[in-house]
Design an enzyme around this catalytic site. Structure first.
Site, PDB file in Angstrom:
ATOM      1  N   ASP A   1       1.659  -3.867  -9.440  1.00 49.29           N
ATOM      2  CA  ASP A   1       1.351  -5.191  -9.994  1.00 49.29           C
ATOM      3  C   ASP A   1       1.651  -5.248 -11.485  1.00 49.29           C
ATOM      4  O   ASP A   1       2.272  -6.194 -11.978  1.00 49.29           O
ATOM      5  CB  ASP A   1      -0.130  -5.524  -9.775  1.00 49.29           C
ATOM      6  CG  ASP A   1      -0.519  -5.453  -8.310  1.00 49.29           C
ATOM      7  OD1 ASP A   1       0.381  -5.319  -7.465  1.00 49.29           O
ATOM      8  OD2 ASP A   1      -1.722  -5.528  -8.020  1.00 49.29           O
TER       9      ASP A   1
ATOM     10  N   SER B   1      -3.305 -11.786 -10.312  1.00 51.37           N
ATOM     11  CA  SER B   1      -3.798 -12.437 -11.528  1.00 51.37           C
ATOM     12  C   SER B   1      -4.449 -11.397 -12.443  1.00 51.37           C
ATOM     13  O   SER B   1      -4.399 -11.529 -13.664  1.00 51.37           O
ATOM     14  CB  SER B   1      -4.778 -13.555 -11.194  1.00 51.37           C
ATOM     15  OG  SER B   1      -5.819 -13.062 -10.396  1.00 51.37           O
ATOM     16  N   SER B   2      -5.025 -10.346 -11.877  1.00 51.99           N
ATOM     17  CA  SER B   2      -5.664  -9.316 -12.719  1.00 51.99           C
ATOM     18  C   SER B   2      -4.645  -8.576 -13.571  1.00 51.99           C
ATOM     19  O   SER B   2      -4.851  -8.389 -14.766  1.00 51.99           O
ATOM     20  CB  SER B   2      -6.437  -8.282 -11.910  1.00 51.99           C
ATOM     21  OG  SER B   2      -6.633  -8.653 -10.607  1.00 51.99           O
TER      22      SER B   2
ATOM     23  N   GLY C   1      -7.755 -13.547  -6.249  1.00 49.58           N
ATOM     24  CA  GLY C   1      -7.870 -13.267  -4.823  1.00 49.58           C
ATOM     25  C   GLY C   1      -6.699 -13.775  -3.995  1.00 49.58           C
ATOM     26  O   GLY C   1      -6.704 -13.677  -2.771  1.00 49.58           O
TER      27      GLY C   1
ATOM     28  N   TYR D   1     -10.195  -0.908  -0.362  1.00 52.09           N
ATOM     29  CA  TYR D   1      -8.949  -0.472  -1.012  1.00 52.09           C
ATOM     30  C   TYR D   1      -9.075   0.991  -1.451  1.00 52.09           C
ATOM     31  O   TYR D   1      -8.220   1.821  -1.149  1.00 52.09           O
ATOM     32  CB  TYR D   1      -8.663  -1.371  -2.233  1.00 52.09           C
ATOM     33  CG  TYR D   1      -7.352  -1.059  -2.914  1.00 52.09           C
ATOM     34  CD1 TYR D   1      -6.191  -1.742  -2.574  1.00 52.09           C
ATOM     35  CD2 TYR D   1      -7.266  -0.055  -3.882  1.00 52.09           C
ATOM     36  CE1 TYR D   1      -4.982  -1.454  -3.192  1.00 52.09           C
ATOM     37  CE2 TYR D   1      -6.063   0.241  -4.500  1.00 52.09           C
ATOM     38  CZ  TYR D   1      -4.929  -0.462  -4.153  1.00 52.09           C
ATOM     39  OH  TYR D   1      -3.732  -0.161  -4.757  1.00 52.09           O
TER      40      TYR D   1
ATOM     41  N   HIS E   1       0.827  -1.222   0.000  1.00 55.52           N
ATOM     42  CA  HIS E   1       0.000   0.000   0.000  1.00 55.52           C
ATOM     43  C   HIS E   1       0.856   1.264   0.000  1.00 55.52           C
ATOM     44  O   HIS E   1       0.422   2.314   0.466  1.00 55.52           O
ATOM     45  CB  HIS E   1      -0.995   0.006   1.176  1.00 55.52           C
ATOM     46  CG  HIS E   1      -2.090  -1.007   0.996  1.00 55.52           C
ATOM     47  ND1 HIS E   1      -3.242  -0.738   0.304  1.00 55.52           N
ATOM     48  CD2 HIS E   1      -2.177  -2.301   1.393  1.00 55.52           C
ATOM     49  CE1 HIS E   1      -4.013  -1.828   0.296  1.00 55.52           C
ATOM     50  NE2 HIS E   1      -3.376  -2.793   0.943  1.00 55.52           N
TER      51      HIS E   1
ATOM     52  N   GLY F   1      -3.841 -12.471  -4.001  1.00 58.63           N
ATOM     53  CA  GLY F   1      -2.938 -11.357  -3.717  1.00 58.63           C
ATOM     54  C   GLY F   1      -1.672 -11.471  -4.551  1.00 58.63           C
ATOM     55  O   GLY F   1      -0.626 -10.914  -4.226  1.00 58.63           O
TER      56      GLY F   1
HETATM   57  C1  GLA Z   1      -3.036  -4.367  -4.880  1.00 53.49           C
HETATM   58  C2  GLA Z   1      -2.880  -3.215  -5.866  1.00 53.49           C
HETATM   59  C3  GLA Z   1      -1.448  -2.675  -5.865  1.00 53.49           C
HETATM   60  C4  GLA Z   1      -0.970  -2.372  -4.454  1.00 53.49           C
HETATM   61  C5  GLA Z   1      -1.256  -3.544  -3.513  1.00 53.49           C
HETATM   62  C6  GLA Z   1      -0.960  -3.208  -2.085  1.00 53.49           C
HETATM   63  O1  GLA Z   1      -2.273  -5.462  -5.299  1.00 53.49           O
HETATM   64  O2  GLA Z   1      -3.211  -3.622  -7.160  1.00 53.49           O
HETATM   65  O3  GLA Z   1      -1.372  -1.539  -6.675  1.00 53.49           O
HETATM   66  O4  GLA Z   1      -1.536  -1.199  -3.979  1.00 53.49           O
HETATM   67  O5  GLA Z   1      -2.614  -3.971  -3.594  1.00 53.49           O
HETATM   68  O6  GLA Z   1       0.386  -2.982  -1.915  1.00 53.49           O
END
Ligand code: GLA
Length: 382
Positions: free
Chosen positions: A173, A128-129, A123, A223, A36, A125
């Site tokens: 990501d 995958s998106s 999901g 988020y 974050h 973390g």
């Molecule tokens: C998700 C978001 C990223 C980042 C993380 C937290 O994966 O897509 O941009 O903010 O959460 O670090």
């Protein structure tokens, strides 16, 4: 990269469309530390992994385009000049969003067909998106000679997520998935969008993921709420982003923010510092320090930023009872998904088994353990 995944999408594509596709692998990512912080213009430390999305893509000779999500067993046809977001949570928004953002840049894509399949559960973390978005933009760039740089492509993927999926994500990501380097993690400055690669060889230690296999609802709105809280505090401080703030700066506006938001901003400032310290610790091969920073990151995510959940906290607590785990924390956006663990190689299997059993007893469901390799970013598979 998984050879079977590639073979699957290739075979399905040929059966469905009777022609040879272009094949693309687009990886998911881990993040060692720096959670974050990306949308606060801060530092992150991700790496692409050998799990992700395989896509088979080719131009279409018909008046429509088709996208087939094999894992979902869902196929849709669409017209390129009539795109709009589908209902929230639909997988096609990742595809539509990318096309729409390419069109917004006044680039023309023709009709095409795409088949994709992945081996990271949504999901988890593990992005995958972003892997999917990057596979689509990368494939379209190749097919239609759009002349997009990798930098352009990740910004298109990110915008797709903002405008079609509705998550105001940072750039970590998409960056990690696109720019990944084998055996390296990327110390990324999310303001300049430039990274420094760090070869990761933890000698007798390794990184191991444990997926809680849960994804709590409302995580997207939570988020976006976090992001806007950070932005409003930065505005109060008269700075561009929390990356520019110190703890002393924050002190001055204590009266003007809620205690909850104060803690969130404090977390961001501290996590950003931890990420820089982690880079130093890796340079020095100081795994004890790295592990301590990783535990502190989780602590902040749990108590200050409040994006963890019982399942993640439980797995981190399990790690803390095992002296061979130097550090563990939740990874990614939170509210479910994986923990990342820095653990002695010889103890990894035993810990994975013990933690899995404890998890099963506590939550009456299974977690999953992933041993990952740090891998190359989005690429064409020959
Ligand atoms: C998700 C978001 C990223 C980042 C993380 C937290 O994966 O897509 O941009 O903010 O959460 O670090």
């Amino acid at each position: 990269m998984s050879a079977t995944l590639i073979k699957d999408v290739k075979d399905i594509f040929k059966e469905t469309f009777n022609t040879d596709p272009l094949l693309i692998f687009s990886p998911g990512r881990i993040n060692i530390i720096g959670e974050h912080t990306d949308y606060n213009d801060g530092f992150v430390f991700p790496a692409a992994v050998n799990k992700g999305i395989a896509a088979a893509i080719q131009k279409s000779t018909t008046e429509v385009s088709t996208a087939y999500a094999v894992d979902m067993d869902s196929k849709i046809e669409f017209e390129l000049d009539k795109l709009k977001p589908s209902k929230e949570g639909s997988w096609e928004n990742y595809v539509f969003g990318v096309i729409a953002e390419i069109q917004n840049r006044n680039k023309t894509v023709g009709n095409f067909n795409i088949v994709f399949k992945g081996n990271i559960p949504g999901g988890a973390g593990m992005s995958s998106s972003a892997a999917l978005e990057n596979s689509v933009v990368f494939g379209l760039n190749e097919l239609f000679n759009l002349g997009l740089s990798k930098e352009d492509m990740i910004l298109i993927s990110q915008k797709a997520e903002h405008n079609y999926v509705g998550v105001k994500c940072g750039i970590m990501d998409q960056y990690a998935s696109m720019f990944g380097i084998k055996n390296n993690a990327l110390h990324l400055d999310c303001r300049t969008i430039k990274s420094k690669p760090y070869e990761i060889d933890f000698k007798d230690h390794q990184l191991m993921l444990i997926n809680t296999n849960v994804k709590h609802s409302l995580s997207d709105s939570a988020y976006n709420d976090r992001r806007s809280a950070c932005e409003s505090i930065a505005a109060l401080l008269g700075i561009k982003a929390l990356r520019d703030a110190t703890e002393a700066d924050l002190e001055i506006i204590t009266e003007k923010v809620t205690p909850e938001n104060y803690q969130k901003a404090l977390y961001v400032i501290q996590e950003n510092k931890r990420t820089e310290k982690a880079a130093k610790a890796i340079e020095d091969n100081d795994l004890e320090t790295l592990g301590t920073l990783i535990y502190a990151s989780h602590d902040g995510l749990q108590h200050q930023y409040k994006v963890s959940c019982d399942e993640l906290d439980f797995l981190v607590d399990q790690a803390k009872t095992n002296k061979h785990v130097l550090g563990a924390r939740m990874m990614g956006g939170g509210f479910g998904g994986c923990t990342i663990n820095l653990i002695a190689k010889t103890e990894a299997k035993a810990f994975a088994e013990a933690a899995s059993e404890a998890y099963k007893n506590k939550f009456d469901k299974a977690c999953s353990v992933y041993f990952i390799e740090l891998s190359e970013g989005t690429h064409v598979v020959k």
